[in-house]
Design an enzyme around this catalytic site. Structure first.
Site, PDB file in Angstrom:
ATOM      1  N   CYS A 154      44.419  73.810  13.365  1.00 56.14           N
ATOM      2  CA  CYS A 154      43.515  72.986  12.537  1.00 56.14           C
ATOM      3  C   CYS A 154      42.203  73.718  12.272  1.00 56.14           C
ATOM      4  CB  CYS A 154      43.153  71.667  13.214  1.00 56.14           C
ATOM      5  SG  CYS A 154      44.467  70.847  14.090  1.00 56.14           S
ATOM      6  N   ASP A 155      41.635  74.318  13.302  1.00 61.13           N
ATOM      7  CA  ASP A 155      40.240  74.767  13.216  1.00 61.13           C
ATOM      8  C   ASP A 155      40.044  76.283  13.254  1.00 61.13           C
ATOM      9  OD1 ASP A 155      39.447  72.114  13.132  1.00 61.13           O
ATOM     10  OD2 ASP A 155      39.350  71.941  15.306  1.00 61.13           O
TER      11      ASP A 155
ATOM     12  N   CYS B 234      42.694  72.429  18.833  1.00 61.52           N
ATOM     13  CA  CYS B 234      43.747  72.715  17.857  1.00 61.52           C
ATOM     14  C   CYS B 234      43.422  73.973  17.060  1.00 61.52           C
ATOM     15  CB  CYS B 234      43.954  71.524  16.929  1.00 61.52           C
ATOM     16  SG  CYS B 234      45.262  71.808  15.721  1.00 61.52           S
TER      17      CYS B 234
END
Ligand code: NDP
Length: 322
Positions: free
Chosen positions: A144-145, A141
């Site tokens: 997300c990261d 992701c």
């Protein structure tokens, strides 16, 4: 005499942000929700470290903590959270019909309404080195990261719209992004490919596959192979993003609920209604485009409201008929 089968007013299947948000709303509406958590209680967020983009957490929050708090919030209003898997369902096609559900401990339940929040599972390449370094630089992701790799060199694998979108997203954050495509062309839309081609710090390597993710505790590089020439090379990166698609967790509903060609549940219009009355779908199981915790939570809320209205309609009709 046979044991009486347990009857549940609102059954929630799945325990990610969609499931817990549905539970909070359903419990507050006195629908006495019962949740089955599935194999991965807390869902995909429990595999993430820091969640920085969920509104309301100015300092960020780690995924597992967030899911525990969502569970506590759902339980505070009376949700019964049960660890277990739903293994099969027999859904009713009639308004007010009862849905039969089998749990992995062998028990059978009857549900007046069901909220499906079983999510989707990111696909991985399946390399042992990739699996070992999940959470140590391997992520599925970018949104997300990606931020954790600010100013660093990373690679991303895939050739679809997700890979195209995430690679350009990463290019805004990272110093250099290498996009690895196993064929000689990308599957992504022309518009997305155009964006990729026009991003200066984004290099595309076609016919390229990963042989090994290099690194002991964290990702340090990749050993690549050209699948046409057999030529090998090593590149230095600190992060590897996998964007080769997701699999929606819908196997138990196949043949009963309308799905698209990739297995995502189709919901009606802007609602969470499925083709079965009283069965609602929320979160990633019906969304292959946005796939964020906040959008999943939003559709979980919608599913609880849709279920509440449905149960009220069933009840009032029953009263009229009585
Ligand atoms: P897709 O299934 O469309 O693409 C997956 C990609 O990963 C393909 O290019 C495939 O390669 C590649 N791949 C699969 N397995 C491997 C492997 N083992 N090694 C290397 N590469 C591999 O998934 P997406 O997540 O990209 O998209 C899913 C859906 O969501 C699509 O319908 C897409 O259009 C949509 N979407 C739309 C967006 C938007 O409109 N903004 C954004 C994101 C997604 P190959 O081509 O060789 O099979």
């Amino acid at each position: 005499m046979a044991d009486k089968v347990e009857r549940i007013k609102c059954l929630i299947i799945g325990s990610g942000p969609a499931g817990y948000t549905a539970a909070i709303y359903a419990a507050r509406a006195d629908m006495k929700p019962v949740m089955y958590t599935g194999m991965e209680p807390g869902g995909q967020l429990t595999t993430t470290t820091e969640v920085d983009n969920f509104p309301g957490y100015p300092e960020g929050i780690d995924g597992p903590t967030m899911m525990i708090q969502l569970q506590q919030q759902a339980e505070r209003f009376g949700t019964e959270v049960r660890i277990g898997m739903v293994t099969s369902v027999a859904l009713s096609n009639t308004h007010g019909g009862i849905h039969k559900v089998v749990i992995d401990n062998g028990s059978t339940l009857e549900a007046e309404s069901i909220i499906i929040a079983t999510g989707a599972t990111a696909k991985y390449l399946g390399l042992p080195s990739e699996q070992r370094l999940r959470g140590g630089g391997v992520s599925a992701c970018a949104v997300c990261d990606g931020f954790f790799y600010k100013g660093q060199e990373v690679a991303i694998v895939g050739g679809g719209d997700t890979a195209a979108e995430e690679s350009t997203y990463l290019a805004n954050i990272c110093s250099k992004v290498t996009l690895l495509v196993r064929k000689g062309e990308m599957r992504a839309s022309k518009a997305m490919q155009h964006r990729v081609a026009n991003t200066p710090n984004l290099e595309v390597k076609y016919f390229t596959e990963i042989e090994e993710v290099i690194g002991d505790q964290v990702v340090e590089g990749l050993r690549l192979v050209n699948n046409q020439t057999g030529e090998k090379e090593e590149i230095k990166v600190t992060g590897l993003f996998i964007a080769i698609g997701h699999t929606p967790n819908t196997n138990i509903f196949k043949g009963q609920l309308d799905m698209d060609e990739t297995g995502y549940i189709i919901t009606k219009g802007k609602s969470t209604k499925t083709n079965c009355p009283g069965v609602f779908a929320s979160g990633d199981v019906q969304d292959k485009e946005y796939r964020q915790a906040i959008t999943a939570a939003g559709t979980g809320c919608m599913a609880a409201l849709d279920a509440e209205r449905y149960l009220a309609a069933v009840e009032s009709k029953e009263e009229v008929e009585a």
